[in-house]
Scaffold this active site. Structure first.
Site, PDB file in Angstrom:
ATOM      1  N   GLU A 256      40.592  64.590  40.720  1.00 29.68           N
ATOM      2  CA  GLU A 256      39.780  63.572  40.055  1.00 29.68           C
ATOM      3  C   GLU A 256      38.304  63.980  40.022  1.00 29.68           C
ATOM      4  OE1 GLU A 256      40.960  60.753  38.451  1.00 29.68           O
ATOM      5  OE2 GLU A 256      42.823  61.847  38.809  1.00 29.68           O
ATOM      6  N   TRP A 259      38.033  66.467  37.252  1.00 26.63           N
ATOM      7  CA  TRP A 259      38.004  65.777  35.949  1.00 26.63           C
ATOM      8  C   TRP A 259      36.579  65.359  35.610  1.00 26.63           C
ATOM      9  CZ3 TRP A 259      40.667  65.100  31.669  1.00 26.63           C
ATOM     10  CH2 TRP A 259      42.057  65.197  31.664  1.00 26.63           C
ATOM     11  N   TRP A 287      40.264  51.722  11.176  1.00 27.39           N
ATOM     12  CA  TRP A 287      40.298  50.740  12.259  1.00 27.39           C
ATOM     13  C   TRP A 287      40.212  49.325  11.676  1.00 27.39           C
ATOM     14  CZ3 TRP A 287      41.505  53.049  16.649  1.00 27.39           C
ATOM     15  CH2 TRP A 287      41.091  54.369  16.887  1.00 27.39           C
ATOM     16  N   ASN A 322      41.786  52.251  38.036  1.00 28.33           N
ATOM     17  CA  ASN A 322      41.876  53.334  37.047  1.00 28.33           C
ATOM     18  C   ASN A 322      43.140  53.248  36.193  1.00 28.33           C
ATOM     19  OD1 ASN A 322      40.653  55.793  35.956  1.00 28.33           O
ATOM     20  ND2 ASN A 322      42.494  56.797  36.736  1.00 28.33           N
ATOM     21  N   TRP A 340      37.507  52.994  19.465  1.00 27.47           N
ATOM     22  CA  TRP A 340      37.219  53.232  20.882  1.00 27.47           C
ATOM     23  C   TRP A 340      35.746  53.014  21.224  1.00 27.47           C
ATOM     24  CZ3 TRP A 340      33.577  56.896  22.027  1.00 27.47           C
ATOM     25  CH2 TRP A 340      33.301  57.876  21.056  1.00 27.47           C
ATOM     26  N   TRP A 363      37.671  57.198  27.142  1.00 27.71           N
ATOM     27  CA  TRP A 363      37.970  56.358  25.984  1.00 27.71           C
ATOM     28  C   TRP A 363      38.556  57.192  24.844  1.00 27.71           C
ATOM     29  CZ3 TRP A 363      38.861  51.542  24.766  1.00 27.71           C
ATOM     30  CH2 TRP A 363      38.504  50.555  25.680  1.00 27.71           C
TER      31      TRP A 363
END
Length: 431
Positions: A256, A259, A287, A322, A340, A363
């Protein structure tokens, strides 16, 4: 009368005295060090007056100031645009050197270049250091020197390079505290900065809660997270200490942290991701962006239990688990077909751990438009996620007290929403 020459250390995303790289070097410079923090109005002006993050920063600075008071020093707090504050500092002090830790966001890069130019014009030297990451910018690259855009090969290269550095050097600044400038600056109150106390507070971090992180991290009812993310965001903890701990304790938790650096590299190498799809082929998606649907998502009244619990947790605490973040993000983009960017902006307003690179990266991952993203036809089923990760409804009852009294119907049928999303994405992908 000639002014005493000083060095300035500029606190930013590194709100701690210990294991702080730029501070370590500043305290070994030839002049006494004045520590400075700037409440940057270019950032503050867009925030609500009770923003919990500003309160947390102020509270943290108070603790640092108290530590400095013990050795006869203090923290100089300023408010204004960064460039105007620095102009006033050069007028007020004879500054020979400026020390700060690097920031990799587009605004920060532009700001720091301007401050470095101002320092040069005032015959001062600027020194910047790597502090908030283990590997910065393009230290982890593909063989051709370009940035990785897929996480797994980036992680493998990160770990390979890390092996030759472990354990990471930690910078013992506490040995040099006597080199701080002796002063007694007035400490601005939160009200003097133009803000007020928030009911939302940053929780202290706790590493002991993540010994079984790999087994419990997907279950929101189990309080097994470290609450480290806001502390990493504002630098109240050292990334080097965390990595040295994680590498021997929990490989999943270490992943993590990797990341986090992957998304930072993506933002640095592809700054367009802040406002545009990483995958431009997705620019043709139509959208729906229905404002009433968005409002129901924001307020946690969609009728989907895990989505609503997550949004209520966010609104009440500034945190969200998360696993739940992935569910609510997928729901907004796929079920409701809302861009998003709307969700990213809402999270930016609410999250205590808001970090531009991670927020945009995650996102876009959820929307399918980002690097190494979930394929567009992957649509989380919120009911299946609930059954898998909160089967007894413990998390749900914590945030939806009216659940047992009979909860409302989902605002949209999952199968219908999935088919609509897949069709919209398929039609919108530019060939």
């Amino acid at each position: 009368m000639t002014k005493q020459q000083v060095s300035i250390f500029w606190f930013r995303r590194d709100l701690r005295l210990e294991d702080n790289v730029a501070l370590y070097h500043a305290l070994q410079s030839e002049h006494p060090v004045i520590p400075v923090f700037i409440f940057d109005t270019d950032i503050l002006n867009s925030l609500p007056k009770n923003d919990a993050r500003v309160g947390f920063i102020h509270e943290t600075l108070q603790k640092i100031n108290s530590q400095l008071n013990v050795i006869g020093s203090s923290l100089l707090i300023k408010k204004g645009t960064a460039i105007e504050v620095w102009k006033s500092l050069f007028d007020e002090f004879s500054i020979s050197a400026v020390f700060f830790n690097k920031d990799y966001e587009p605004y920060a890069i532009k700001r720091d270049l301007a401050i470095a130019a101002l320092a040069k014009a005032n015959n001062a030297v600027c020194f910047s250091f790597k502090d908030q990451v283990v590997f910065e910018e393009l230290e982890i690259t593909k063989p051709d020197g370009l940035a990785y855009t897929i996480y797994t090969p980036y992680k493998n290269k990160w770990l390979e390079k890390f092996k030759f550095m472990a354990p990471l050097q930690e910078y013992v600044t506490l040995n040099y505290l006597s080199n701080f400038h002796k002063n007694n600056f007035d400490f601005l109150t939160l009200q003097q900065i133009g803000f007020e106390e928030s009911n939302i507070k940053v929780v202290p971090h706790n590493l002991t809660q993540i010994s079984n992180y790999h087994e419990t991290r997907d279950f929101p009812a189990i309080d097994s997270t470290s609450y480290l993310s806001p502390h990493l965001r504002f630098g109240t903890v050292s990334i080097r200490k965390l990595v040295n701990w994680a590498v021997n304790k929990n490989a999943v938790f270490l992943s993590e942290l990797i990341w986090r650096e992957f998304f930072m590299q993506i933002l640095f190498s592809f700054p367009k991701v802040v406002t545009h799809n990483f995958k431009s082929a997705y620019d043709g998606i139509q959208w729906r962006n229905n404002e009433e649907d968005f409002k129901r998502w924001c307020t946690g009244t969609t009728g989907y239990l895990m989505v609503d619990a997550g949004m209520r947790q966010l609104n009440e605490t500034g945190y969200m688990h998360n696993r739940v973040r992935m569910v609510v993000a997928s729901f907004l983009c796929k079920h409701l077909l809302i861009n998003w960017q709307w969700g990213e902006a809402y999270f930016a307003e609410k999250l205590l751990d808001y970090d531009l690179s991670a927020n945009v990266g995650n996102w876009q991952w959820a929307a399918g438009t980002g690097c190494d993203a979930a394929p567009y036809f992957r649509v989380f089923n919120p009911d299946i996620q609930l059954k898998k990760f909160d089967e007894k409804g413990i998390y749900i009852r914590q945030w939806i007290p009216e659940f047992d009294l009979g909860y409302g119907q989902p605002m949209i049928d999952h199968a219908f929403a999935r088919d609509r999303a897949v069709a919209a994405y398929k039609a919108g992908i530019l060939k």
